[in-house]
Enzyme design. Structure first.
Site, PDB file in Angstrom:
ATOM      1  N   HIS B 171       0.620  -0.921   0.002  1.00  0.00           N
ATOM      2  CA  HIS B 171      -0.141  -0.145  -0.283  1.00  0.00           C
ATOM      3  C   HIS B 171       0.781   1.235   0.393  1.00  0.00           C
ATOM      4  O   HIS B 171       0.449   2.421  -0.223  1.00  0.00           O
ATOM      5  CB  HIS B 171      -0.933  -0.256   1.338  1.00  0.00           C
ATOM      6  CG  HIS B 171      -1.896  -1.440   1.180  1.00  0.00           C
ATOM      7  ND1 HIS B 171      -1.722  -2.539   1.471  1.00  0.00           N
ATOM      8  CD2 HIS B 171      -3.311  -1.322   0.133  1.00  0.00           C
ATOM      9  CE1 HIS B 171      -2.863  -3.170   1.115  1.00  0.00           C
ATOM     10  NE2 HIS B 171      -3.870  -2.364   0.679  1.00  0.00           N
ATOM     11  N   ARG B 201     -15.944  -5.851   3.763  1.00  0.00           N
ATOM     12  CA  ARG B 201     -15.951  -4.532   3.056  1.00  0.00           C
ATOM     13  C   ARG B 201     -15.931  -3.850   1.834  1.00  0.00           C
ATOM     14  O   ARG B 201     -15.995  -4.724   0.814  1.00  0.00           O
ATOM     15  CB  ARG B 201     -14.676  -3.652   3.437  1.00  0.00           C
ATOM     16  CG  ARG B 201     -13.256  -4.369   2.839  1.00  0.00           C
ATOM     17  CD  ARG B 201     -11.619  -3.358   3.834  1.00  0.00           C
ATOM     18  NE  ARG B 201     -11.832  -2.022   3.324  1.00  0.00           N
ATOM     19  CZ  ARG B 201     -11.453  -1.234   2.170  1.00  0.00           C
ATOM     20  NH1 ARG B 201     -10.551  -1.801   0.867  1.00  0.00           N
ATOM     21  NH2 ARG B 201     -11.107  -0.441   1.900  1.00  0.00           N
ATOM     22  N   GLU B 243     -15.639  -3.391  -5.551  1.00  0.00           N
ATOM     23  CA  GLU B 243     -15.536  -4.322  -5.320  1.00  0.00           C
ATOM     24  C   GLU B 243     -15.747  -4.910  -3.790  1.00  0.00           C
ATOM     25  O   GLU B 243     -15.442  -4.219  -3.086  1.00  0.00           O
ATOM     26  CB  GLU B 243     -14.251  -4.277  -4.262  1.00  0.00           C
ATOM     27  CG  GLU B 243     -13.335  -4.175  -5.794  1.00  0.00           C
ATOM     28  CD  GLU B 243     -11.479  -4.774  -6.043  1.00  0.00           C
ATOM     29  OE1 GLU B 243     -11.173  -4.228  -4.839  1.00  0.00           O
ATOM     30  OE2 GLU B 243     -10.437  -4.535  -6.955  1.00  0.00           O
TER      31      GLU B 243
END
Lengths: 154, 318, 318
Positions: B171, B201, B243
């Site tokens: 990330h 999530r 997603e």
């Protein structure tokens, strides 16, 4: 990695692995170990480096827990030695490494996954395999030992 | 071919009129890692085609992950037969397992734990029966690493490059992520994830085009779509890409299974729901530059905002 | 957070030594229990007079043995209910709930060699860890101290399976385990300590003195230290409510019994999930999660193991 070697206190033994130039860079640390009366060993890496790699791995693997290692070699020779050091069992907290001399960079092509070696500081390069124009990023993969090259122009 | 969700199935991701990066995970009420939608057959066909033509782009694994891969195979198979008993079956005779996919009319027998009895690695095998991309994060010495994955529908990232990287390293390019300590907070959250208590999530982006396989490897091709957006074609060309992700701690290997199910909805369809249209218009207008940039919206965000505004005005008028 | 649990019953009880009983737990609804990773523990929930008695115990059976779990419990002289209840009241056929397996004491991945140091019942987490290393074909050794052969739990099991790797130290034979063995471990070794507080701190301090990096030192207290010296105290929440914590209760237990939705997970002071802010009062920290600086700051605490030094605390739940 840090630019200057830092002396890490209270280790039962210190190891130094370097070539001629590397020894001068590590010298302040070696002196510190001498002043502290700490136990230490220095291994000087001369010209026949390939031959010595197995010996170095053997020497490193004989060390006990509590040992701390400093390595300083030309950038080009550093990476394979680091892999050996970690394979033997030294963790990031048990050694410091420094390079000197010319530095190059590997760039991982986002399209074909091949690696192109370029001089440090290049911003845009062509992948030498698929010739895509790549923007060199600072996103690094230790596994690939390379920086990600993104599509430079749409 | 298009892989478009209809309005009722679409997992609309927004809650308020503002969007920021956050750990927006919630505990899953139903512990289910996979979902079968009406696009199942089309998407499986596309997945297998991509795996055949671009194996290194779509599947990567480190050698120590086989045990965890078997654990993922068992978990996903159990979910398939428990939640879709009319579509999948699994019989176990000691270690001999027989898995049936009744949608595709396929049967596979194998010895659980013996790689030589499958044509692919276990993760690669089971991934060919689900619409989700499947990622294994191993927990090693107090950190999480992407050590295996089957990824056919990435949102502009490369599995081959990210393989073996820690969560923080992966990330690293996200602007604002590190500065706001989000990487540490999400990593700590993931490290505390426990077996039997899965989480889910959503993530979103905007996409100029309707491809599911937006890999970094093909960005030089599909990325050009971003330059072709106009107020006239935005409704059909631009898609909201969502997603749906789930997170399962694997009790045996202590790794984490991360599943990603990608859905696409053209803006024209989105605009049919007044509440969504209005909210999404506000979100895009308010979105700070660092998020616009990272999500790759800089080239066409303004055109999309114009499009959404026109749709709002049209509805107000009628 | 509401945690999912697994209903089990006591299938058998075996006396391992005059002080240690082993309990075999079998599933009620499922045919199999989840497999687990070496070093895992479960939380047991037993309905008592003042709500649930909850305790963490290491799983001592093999990680892939999923028809039942085993835990070994030593009757502690200082017991405030946990081990006493297990030893005196639990019978075969009793029902209870357990958590899914949790692992806050995992094996290192990068270690080249593993060395386990156990004192007394501290042996329990190492049984599954050694079984896992055997399977991984990684080298390890066990140094196990006990009062005598008769009081040495799992003596014959270890003799049978890990004879080459194990050195026993029986104090009745004047054979004392000393931390000097730490001098001999080769580079790349990870050490694991489990036993009473004094045992762990003696080995930890010596390893650090020799220059072992912190990440190569692992330890687990086998029980939350409930001493007879525990005192009752009062806690005020920033939301207004006041709660009494008796000397036999943890702060977390008191919060939950009073219907306060306090977060928690491992219950052994390791994972940090139950951390709360301390507004007023001094803390007796019993956890292994917070740093020394955080402990000295008295601004946060873990409710599962830590207590008040002062008579009153004011805390804030996030």
């Amino acid at each position: 990695m840090k630019n200057q070697p830092i002396f890490v206190q209270s280790k039962r033994k210190y190891l130094f692995l370097a070539d001629q130039k590397g020894l001068t860079i590590l010298n302040p640390i070696i002196e510190q170990a001498i002043i502290n009366n700490d136990s230490f060993e220095v291994v000087f890496l001369g010209k026949q480096k390939e031959f010595l790699h197995t010996d170095i791995a053997h020497w490193l693997s004989q060390q006990k827990m509590g040992t701390y290692l400093y390595v300083c070699l030309p950038w080009k020779e550093l990476h394979p030695i680091k892999l050996k050091i970690e394979e033997v069992g030294f963790s990031e907290e048990e050694y410091q490494w420094f390079g000197h001399g010319d530095k190059s960079k590997n760039v991982f092509c986002c399209r074909c996954h091949e690696i192109t070696e370029v001089a440090n500081g290049e911003v845009e390069i062509n992948c030498q395999y698929c010739h895509l124009l790549l923007e060199v990023s600072d996103h690094y993969s230790a596994l690939r030992h390379a920086y990600l090259g993104y599509v430079a122009k749409l | 071919m298009t892989y478009i969700d209809n309005l009722e199935q679409f997992p609309y991701p927004f809650k308020g009129n503002m969007y920021r990066y956050s750990n927006n995970s919630i505990p899953l009420d139903v512990p289910k890692s996979v979902d079968i939608t009406s696009n199942y057959e089309e998407e499986i066909k596309l997945k297998r085609q991509l795996l055949r033509d671009h194996p290194k782009r779509c599947f990567q694994s480190l050698s120590h992950t086989l045990k965890a891969q078997w654990e993922i195979l068992a978990l996903v198979m159990n979910h398939l037969v428990n939640y879709y008993p009319d579509k999948f079956s699994l019989t176990k005779t000691n270690t001999l397992w027989t898995f049936r996919n009744l949608i595709l009319n396929e049967t596979q027998q194998f010895i659980y734990g013996d790689e030589s009895t499958l044509l692919q690695q276990p993760l690669d095998f089971i991934g060919r029966h689900v619409q989700e991309d499947l990622i294994l994060m191993s927990e090693r010495d107090g950190n999480l690493y992407l050590d295996a994955g089957q990824l056919c529908f990435p949102a502009n990232w490369s599995l081959a490059f990210d393989l073996g990287m820690s969560f923080r390293e992966i990330h690293y390019p996200i602007p604002g992520f590190k500065e706001e300590k989000l990487d540490d907070r999400i990593l700590n959250f993931l490290l505390r994830l426990e077996a039997g208590n899965p989480w889910g999530r959503n993530n979103w982006s905007l996409m100029a085009g309707n491809r599911l396989d937006t890999s970094l490897e093909t960005f030089d091709d599909w990325g050009k779509g971003r330059k072709q957006v106009t107020a006239e074609n935005a409704g059909d060309l631009v898609h909201l890409r969502v997603e749906v992700q789930t997170l399962f701690r694997l009790s045996r290997s202590n790794g984490i299974l991360f599943t990603i199910h990608t859905h696409l909805l053209p803006l024209r369809k989105l605009a049919e729901k007044r509440a969504w249209l209005e909210q999404f218009y506000h979100i895009l207008q308010e979105l700070p530059p660092y998020i616009v940039d990272y999500k790759g919206l800089s080239l066409f965000k303004d055109v999309v905002i114009d499009y959404l505004k026109v749709q709002l005005e049209k509805e107000d008028a009628s | 957070m509401k945690e999912h649990t697994i209903p089990v019953f006591i299938k058998s009880i075996e006396k391992l030594t005059p002080q240690v009983k082993q309990f075999t737990l079998s599933p009620i609804n499922m045919t199999k229990l989840p497999p687990f990773s070496g070093g895992s523990h479960i939380i047991t929930y037993i309905a008592g007079e003042n709500g649930f008695i909850t305790r963490a115990y290491s799983l001592t059976n093999l990680p892939d043995q999923t028809d039942s779990y085993q835990i070994a419990i030593r009757l502690s002289e200082n017991s405030n209910g946990g081990s006493k209840y297990w030893h005196e009241s639990i019978k075969m056929g009793d029902f209870l709930k357990i958590s899914y397996p949790k692992n806050h004491f995992p094996l290192s991945f990068k270690a080249k060699h593993h060395v386990f140091y156990a004192a007394g019942i501290g042996i329990t987490p190492f049984l599954s860890m050694m079984a896992e290393l055997r399977e991984r074909k990684t080298t390890f050794e066990l140094h196990y101290a006990s009062k005598s052969e008769d009081l040495c739990s799992f003596y014959s099991l270890i003799k049978e399976n890990f004879a080459d790797e194990t050195t026993f130290y029986f104090s009745n034979r004047h054979n004392k385990l000393s931390n000097e063995t730490l001098l001999d471990h080769r580079i790349g070794t990870h050490v694991y300590f489990c036993g009473p507080e004094s045992f762990i701190s003696s080995f930890r301090n010596e390893a650090e003195r020799l220059g072992y990096p912190k990440s190569s030192i692992h330890f687990e207290h086998f029980a939350v230290s409930f001493s007879k010296n525990n005192k009752a105290f009062q806690v005020k929440l920033t939301t207004g409510s006041s709660i009494s914590v008796s000397k036999d209760q943890t702060l977390l237990e008191a919060l939950l019994i009073n219907g306060i939705n306090a977060p928690y997970s491992c219950r052994v002071g390791r994972c940090g999930t139950c951390e709360v802010k301390v507004i007023e009062g001094e803390i007796e920290h019993n956890d292994t999660f917070l740093t020394e600086d955080q402990k000295n700051g008295h601004e946060c605490m873990l409710t599962c193991v830590s207590r008040a030094k002062s008579e009153k605390l004011v805390i804030q739940l996030n």
